[in-house]
Design a protein around this motif. Structure first.
Motif, mmCIF file in Angstrom:
data_model
loop_
_atom_site.group_PDB
_atom_site.id
_atom_site.type_symbol
_atom_site.label_atom_id
_atom_site.label_comp_id
_atom_site.label_asym_id
_atom_site.label_seq_id
_atom_site.Cartn_x
_atom_site.Cartn_y
_atom_site.Cartn_z
ATOM 1 N N MET A 396 -1.706 -20.163 47.562
ATOM 2 C CA MET A 396 -1.572 -18.961 46.748
ATOM 3 C C MET A 396 -0.494 -19.186 45.700
ATOM 4 O O MET A 396 0.215 -20.191 45.729
ATOM 5 N N VAL A 445 3.574 -27.547 57.702
ATOM 6 C CA VAL A 445 4.044 -28.091 56.437
ATOM 7 C C VAL A 445 3.409 -27.342 55.272
ATOM 8 O O VAL A 445 2.196 -27.177 55.223
ATOM 9 N N THR A 502 -6.901 -23.210 65.025
ATOM 10 C CA THR A 502 -5.831 -22.898 64.082
ATOM 11 C C THR A 502 -6.224 -23.215 62.644
ATOM 12 O O THR A 502 -7.067 -24.070 62.395
HETATM 13 P P1 ADP Z 1 -3.124 -19.965 61.789
HETATM 14 O O1 ADP Z 1 -4.519 -20.074 62.255
HETATM 15 O O2 ADP Z 1 -2.248 -21.011 62.410
HETATM 16 O O3 ADP Z 1 -2.565 -18.594 61.868
HETATM 17 P P2 ADP Z 1 -3.424 -19.457 58.986
HETATM 18 O O4 ADP Z 1 -4.888 -19.276 58.826
HETATM 19 O O5 ADP Z 1 -2.559 -18.268 58.967
HETATM 20 O O6 ADP Z 1 -3.132 -20.374 60.275
HETATM 21 O O7 ADP Z 1 -2.931 -20.409 57.850
HETATM 22 C C1 ADP Z 1 -3.574 -21.621 57.604
HETATM 23 C C2 ADP Z 1 -2.846 -22.417 56.581
HETATM 24 O O8 ADP Z 1 -2.830 -21.721 55.367
HETATM 25 C C3 ADP Z 1 -1.395 -22.673 56.929
HETATM 26 O O9 ADP Z 1 -1.244 -23.811 57.705
HETATM 27 C C4 ADP Z 1 -0.782 -22.848 55.570
HETATM 28 O O10 ADP Z 1 -0.954 -24.169 55.124
HETATM 29 C C5 ADP Z 1 -1.577 -21.934 54.694
HETATM 30 N N1 ADP Z 1 -0.941 -20.621 54.543
HETATM 31 C C6 ADP Z 1 -0.948 -19.590 55.389
HETATM 32 N N2 ADP Z 1 -0.264 -18.555 54.921
HETATM 33 C C7 ADP Z 1 0.218 -18.927 53.724
HETATM 34 C C8 ADP Z 1 1.033 -18.298 52.732
HETATM 35 N N3 ADP Z 1 1.486 -17.065 52.871
HETATM 36 N N4 ADP Z 1 1.342 -19.003 51.617
HETATM 37 C C9 ADP Z 1 0.873 -20.244 51.480
HETATM 38 N N5 ADP Z 1 0.134 -20.879 52.352
HETATM 39 C C10 ADP Z 1 -0.202 -20.257 53.471
#
Ligand code: ADP
Ligand code: MG
Length: 846
Positions: A396, A445, A502
């Protein structure tokens, strides 16, 4: 609405109450309540009670109104037990329903409150946000980027952008843009909506009323017991006829009328002894009490059948973030490409929401603060536009104008950020090395990148069109919950596969998986690989792979399907709106009570109030315990009915005179009065067996009454029969005058055995003294035991004895009854010993 000048203070509680009296509850179909009389009537219509009433009438017929009256007193006793039990289960189930019913935020008495959606009234001011399923129709008073999925009403798949009612142009369309409809789903944004129509008057109510009244389906166990009851009733009917004829032929010296009456009476006694009317009661009581106990442990059951499915779960698919980990992130490590930490951290901060909600962004902002970068420095400029985060993009960006300069601050998963950064091959290699270094420590990361376009026109429309400069990497720690490692060990022993799902990177996931002791932690399927697999390939793969990384919610459906096709019973967690289909499809869909969306909660079978992995494991354990107890109870009912049924069956064959019978209908009812509470109170509260989580999950196809349990119950019952009937028969010694004391002997043996039987059958592997020790602190158990003994004293040593056609036992008789009872039950302890010494540990149910 009457109130033209919309007031943002909402209703007062008093107003709301008045309006509710006027308009009723916000429900599609009003709940019907069964009155006490109706309930009692239903119970009386059960075959058991019909038999009892027939018996009572026959007594009156025989000119023995006293016996008839005693029967009726017993009947009333049994009906009361049943009514109380039903009232209690109803109350429990309703309380559960209220707990898991949809809730909504409203403004009442000038402040934000959460109320049950059913309590909404016209005029209420409700607050809606992403993930909320709108519970009533209303006018949009104030909204912010509100986008609603109205497909359930209109069939239009495209989201509808809503507007404030003041800003609304004259609408011509039937579906208004300044109005929200019940049954639709908030996809994005927030709004205040003033309720206009509730319940059946909503648009959804008009079309959906018949959908909502779908009857509640019977659980698989209920169906199984239903056929069991039918079989038993069939056998009872045949024996009823046989015993009747036998009795008739046995007493040729009586007059015809007496012969008929005696035959019916002995037939009725037998039928009463054989109808397992306890079975359905056991199920509802055990399942609803089970659900209630689970609710107290933070796990809300939304659908009752799921209590029985829980015990069979063989695969547990869980989200990593928040379920396995604590969802408390901290920035642990940073790596700046050109050594400029300050720019890296600043741009990272500018890429966060100004009032961050996401734990990861909160951690980032905290890190900025710690490094002396103030909130003002980050967000002092003007936010020109933003690239929103999506699960597919996994990145984002925010575009700020600060001190006359335009700054793009982008962050996201390194793989994705890489695609929009310009860099040389050497730089790329170093970058990848660093990513690996950070993620193999279990860190999440995030890559941070930036650009400074000259003019507004140079700002790309989409994040994917950007060409950015990489600033560096940020590594965030989200430690696993403390108890997870122990829980995983429990699952491994219990034959339950834990599968981690995940959106995070595979290396991070694998590192965490290794930390918490998951098996096969180095086998990973990523979302991209998944996309290129056929369903058949996936089905083969999931036999070994337990980690799915970089997946989007839509993948979850395929993962569940692959496991289910392999014959597994799958429980799956989910919190987002997009998780709903997978939650519905899983055998047990688990929604998160804290961070989950309303939609996911509605699709789930179970709501986890504390979002904690430990609670899931505890819930599965309880599911196993409850199922196990149901089995024990069914086995118990078989066992205890055998001496009663056989006694009624054998008497006419042995040519015992009707007056001298072991068990008259009276005594059968008396025993039923003991059997019922034994099941629904004593057996229901049996704790889990010590090794319950060391057994393989139960085979979902296996019948509740396995041959093993059946044989055990029949054997125990036959021994009990031999003991009680033998004692009765020898005491009777062929003399009718001895009948009352002989009967007392037999009854004492059955009642004392009943107490011991529960302890012996409490565990398949532990000896009875251990079960006794475990329950020594349980007041209810004491109450039941002391109650039984008190009951024995009353029926033997007070005038009641005469009424029940019993006689007091001498001390010697009483002691020998106790001794016989003990031997007739405790022999099973030897079987346990034998199994312990020679048995192979097969972990089966018997
Ligand atoms: P999880 O299943 O572990 O909750 P998410 O779907 O929330 O993972 O997030 C997946 C990936 O998206 C994260 O590993 C990160 O790389 C990216 N991501 C998540 N939230 C954000 C954010 N607010 N800003 C930027 N990148 C994000
Ligand atoms: Mg997440």
């Amino acid at each position: 609405m009457t109130n033209e000048k919309q007031n943002m203070a909402g209703l007062s509680t008093a107003q709301a109450r008045q309006l509710q009296n006027k308009y009723g509850k916000n429900e599609l179909t009003p709940q019907k309540k069964e009155s006490f009389i109706q309930k009692a009537f239903h119970i009386i219509c059960e075959p058991m009670f019909l038999l009892l009433i027939v018996a009572a009438i026959i007594y009156f017929f025989l000119g023995e109104p006293r016996d008839g009256a005693i029967m009726l007193v017993f009947v009333i006793g049994m009906i009361s037990i049943d009514v109380i039990q039903e009232w209690k289960t109803d109350k429990t189930l309703n309380a559960l329903k209220d707990l898991s019913a949809p809730h909504i935020k409203v403004i009442r008495d000038g402040e934000e409150q959460t109320i049950a959606s059913a309590d909404l009234v016209p005029g209420d001011l409700m607050l809606i946000y992403e993930g909320v399923k709108i519970p009533a129709d209303g006018v949009v008073i104030k909204c912010n980027d509100l986008c609603v999925d109205e497909s359930s009403l209109t069939g239009e798949a495209e989201g509808v952008w809503k507007v404030n009612t003041d800003a609304a142009p004259e609408y011509t369309d039937y579906w208004r843009k300044d109005y929200c409809y019940a049954g639709t789903l908030v996809m994005q944004g927030t709004a205040y909506v003033q309720i206009d129509k509730i319940g059946a008057s909503t648009e959804y109510g008009k079309i959906g009323a018949n959908i909502a009244t779908a009857p509640e389906e019977k659980t698989p166990l209920q169906k199984q017991t239903g056929s069991l009851v039918k079989t038993c009733a069939g056998i009872a009917a045949v024996l009823f006829a046989l015993v009747g004829v036998f009795t008739y032929l046995n007493i040729p010296d009586h007059i015809f009328k007496d012969r008929i009456i005696e035959s019916i009476l002995s037939g009725v006694t037998l039928a009463m002894a054989m109808i397992p009317e306890e079975f359905p009661v056991i199920l509802t009581v055990f399942l609803s009490m089970g659900a209630w106990r689970l609710a107290k442990k933070n796990s809300l059951v939304r659908k009752l059948p799921c209590v029985e499915t829980l015990g069979a779960v063989s695969v547990l698919c869980v989200d990593k973030t928040g379920t396995i980990t604590m969802n408390q992130m901290t920035v642990q490590d940073t790596w700046a490409t050109n050594g400029d930490e300050k720019s890296l951290v600043t741009v990272m901060g500018m890429g966060c929401e100004t009032d961050a909600y996401d734990p990861m962004e909160k951690a980032m902002l905290a890190y900025c603060e710690k490094n002396g970068i103030s909130h003002d420095e980050l967000f002092g400029g003007e936010l020109i536009t933003e690239y929103p985060f999506t699960n597919e993009l996994k990145m984002m960006g925010h575009i700020w104008r600060k001190d006359g300069k335009i700054i793009i601050a982008a962050k996201g998963s390194p793989e994705r950020i890489l695609t929009i950064c310009a860099m040389s091959d050497a730089e790329k290699t170093e970058f990848e090395k660093k990513i690996n270094e950070l993620s193999s420590n279990g860190l999440r990361v995030i890559a941070v990148a930036t650009a400074t376009p000259q003019t507004d026109k140079d700002i790309p429309a989409k994040i994917t069109d950007c060409s950015l400069t990489l600033l560096g990497l940020v590594g965030l720690a989200d430690p696993p919950r403390e108890s997870v490692k122990a829980d995983i060990a429990v699952c491994n022993k219990a034959g339950i596969r834990v599968v981690m799902i995940t959106g995070d990177n595979g290396v991070t996931a694998a590192s965490i998986a290794k930390k918490i002791g998951m098996k096969n932690y180095d086998h990973i399927i990523t979302g991209d690989i998944l996309n290129n697999m056929t369903d058949d390939e996936l089905r083969e793969k999931v036999k070994e792979v337990s980690i799915f990384s970089r997946v989007v919610p839509e993948h979850k459906m395929r993962i569940v399907k692959a496991f289910k096709d392999n014959g597994e019973i799958v429980a799956m967690t989910g919190d987002g709106v997009n998780d709903a289909p997978a939650l519905k499809y899983a055998d047990i869909g688990i929604a998160m009570g804290k961070r989950g969306s309303e939609v996911s909660r509605e699709a789930a079978d179970l709501i986890l109030l504390d979002d904690n992995f430990t609670t899931i494991v505890e819930t599965v354990k309880d599911g196993r315990r409850i199922y196990n107890n149901i089995r024990k109870a069914i086995g118990y009912v078989f066992t205890i009915h055998i001496p009663i049924a056989f006694a009624s069956l054998l008497a006419p064959i042995l040519g015992i005179a009707p007056v001298a019978l072991f068990l008259l209908p009276l005594h059968v009812v008396l025993l039923e009065l003991i059997i019922d509470p034994t099941c629904s109170i004593v057996l229901e509260r049996q704790p889990a067996e010590r090794d319950i989580m060391e057994r393989a999950p139960r085979n979902p196809k296996e019948k509740m009454l396995t041959p093993g349990i059946f044989i055990k119950s029949v054997l125990q019952g036959l021994v009990l029969f031999a003991a009680s009937f033998g004692a009765y028969y020898t005491t009777l010694a062929g003399n009718e005058a001895n009948a009352p004391v002989a009967r007392a002997m037999g009854l004492a043996i059955i009642m004392i055995s009943n107490l011991l039987l529960v302890q012996v059958n409490s565990s398949e592997c532990d000896f009875a003294f251990r079960s006794v020790a475990r329950l020594a602190k349980d007041i209810v158990m004491w109450a039941v035991n002391i109650g039984t003994i008190a009951g024995l004293i009353v029926i033997f040593y007070t005038p009641v004895a005469g009424l029940l056609k019993l006689a007091p036992l001498s001390a010697t008789q009483l002691l020998s009854a106790a001794g016989i009872a003990a031997v007739s039950v405790l022999w099973y302890e030897l079987v346990k010993l034998f199994k312990k010494l020679f048995g192979k540990k097969n972990g089966g149910t018997k």
